[in-house]
Design a protein around this motif. Structure first.
Motif, PDB file in Angstrom:
ATOM      1  N   GLN A  47       0.845  -1.189   0.000  1.00  0.00           N
ATOM      2  CA  GLN A  47       0.000   0.000   0.000  1.00  0.00           C
ATOM      3  C   GLN A  47       0.884   1.243   0.000  1.00  0.00           C
ATOM      4  N   TYR A  48       0.555   2.179  -0.888  1.00  0.00           N
ATOM      5  CA  TYR A  48       1.291   3.430  -1.007  1.00  0.00           C
ATOM      6  C   TYR A  48       0.331   4.588  -0.782  1.00  0.00           C
ATOM      7  N   ALA A  49       0.776   5.541   0.034  1.00  0.00           N
ATOM      8  CA  ALA A  49      -0.075   6.666   0.416  1.00  0.00           C
ATOM      9  C   ALA A  49       0.438   7.939  -0.225  1.00  0.00           C
ATOM     10  N   LEU A  50      -0.504   8.780  -0.649  1.00  0.00           N
ATOM     11  CA  LEU A  50      -0.188  10.098  -1.206  1.00  0.00           C
ATOM     12  C   LEU A  50      -0.379  11.134  -0.104  1.00  0.00           C
ATOM     13  N   TYR A  51       0.702  11.814   0.245  1.00  0.00           N
ATOM     14  CA  TYR A  51       0.662  12.887   1.239  1.00  0.00           C
ATOM     15  C   TYR A  51       0.849  14.211   0.510  1.00  0.00           C
ATOM     16  N   ILE A  52      -0.013  15.176   0.807  1.00  0.00           N
ATOM     17  CA  ILE A  52       0.048  16.492   0.166  1.00  0.00           C
ATOM     18  C   ILE A  52       0.432  17.525   1.206  1.00  0.00           C
ATOM     19  N   ASP A  53       1.427  18.333   0.858  1.00  0.00           N
ATOM     20  CA  ASP A  53       1.995  19.345   1.750  1.00  0.00           C
ATOM     21  C   ASP A  53       2.383  18.691   3.076  1.00  0.00           C
ATOM     22  N   ASP A  55       0.374  17.446   5.426  1.00  0.00           N
ATOM     23  CA  ASP A  55      -0.692  16.643   6.025  1.00  0.00           C
ATOM     24  C   ASP A  55      -0.133  15.328   6.560  1.00  0.00           C
ATOM     25  N   SER A  56      -0.563  14.953   7.770  1.00  0.00           N
ATOM     26  CA  SER A  56      -0.137  13.679   8.344  1.00  0.00           C
ATOM     27  C   SER A  56      -1.090  12.546   7.951  1.00  0.00           C
ATOM     28  N   ILE A  57      -2.249  12.916   7.416  1.00  0.00           N
ATOM     29  CA  ILE A  57      -3.228  11.940   6.947  1.00  0.00           C
ATOM     30  C   ILE A  57      -3.139  11.886   5.425  1.00  0.00           C
ATOM     31  N   PRO A  58      -2.987  10.686   4.853  1.00  0.00           N
ATOM     32  CA  PRO A  58      -2.856  10.600   3.398  1.00  0.00           C
ATOM     33  C   PRO A  58      -4.123  11.026   2.672  1.00  0.00           C
ATOM     34  N   ALA A  59      -3.940  11.627   1.509  1.00  0.00           N
ATOM     35  CA  ALA A  59      -5.068  12.020   0.662  1.00  0.00           C
ATOM     36  C   ALA A  59      -5.717  10.786   0.053  1.00  0.00           C
ATOM     37  N   VAL A  60      -4.913   9.771  -0.221  1.00  0.00           N
ATOM     38  CA  VAL A  60      -5.403   8.528  -0.803  1.00  0.00           C
ATOM     39  C   VAL A  60      -4.379   7.432  -0.529  1.00  0.00           C
TER      40      VAL A  60
END
Length: 108
Positions: A47-53, A55-60
């Motif tokens: 599983q790979y997570a997308l983090y934006i800026d 944020d500690s919670i992944p966008a997806v």
């Protein structure tokens, strides 16, 4: 084994290993400051997570198999798009940084 031969053998192993590891990656980073866009291949299924800026919670979160493509590219309108396998999403215009990172393995 004579010392020069051992050194050459060790160097050959390191160089072949380095070439191997550059073909696949575990994470990809985009920053607006560098504007470097990278699309590469997953080194290990998971599983790979997308983090934006910041944020500690992944966008997806996406489940990717080894060798699937993931990273960041520019779309036809000049916007930055995050891709992972068959998934793609356009980043918000004010995004300063984004990254795909593997999630740690969770024993179930």
């Amino acid at each position: 084994m004579p010392k020069p031969v051992r050194s050459i053998a060790l160097l050959a192993i390191c160089l072949s290993g380095c070439a191997f590891f550059t073909k696949a990656h575990t994470h990809v980073v985009y920053t607006r400051a560098s504007n470097k866009l990278t699309v590469t291949h997953v080194a290990k299924s998971g599983q790979y997570a997308l983090y934006i800026d910041n944020d500690s919670i992944p966008a997806v979160v996406q489940l990717l198999k080894k060798s699937q493509r993931f990273g960041f590219e520019e779309n036809d309108e000049g916007r930055i798009r995050a891709i992972a396998g068959d998934y793609a999403t356009v980043l918000p215009r004010d995004t300063k940084a984004a990254q795909w990172k593997p999630l740690p393995y969770q024993n179930r």
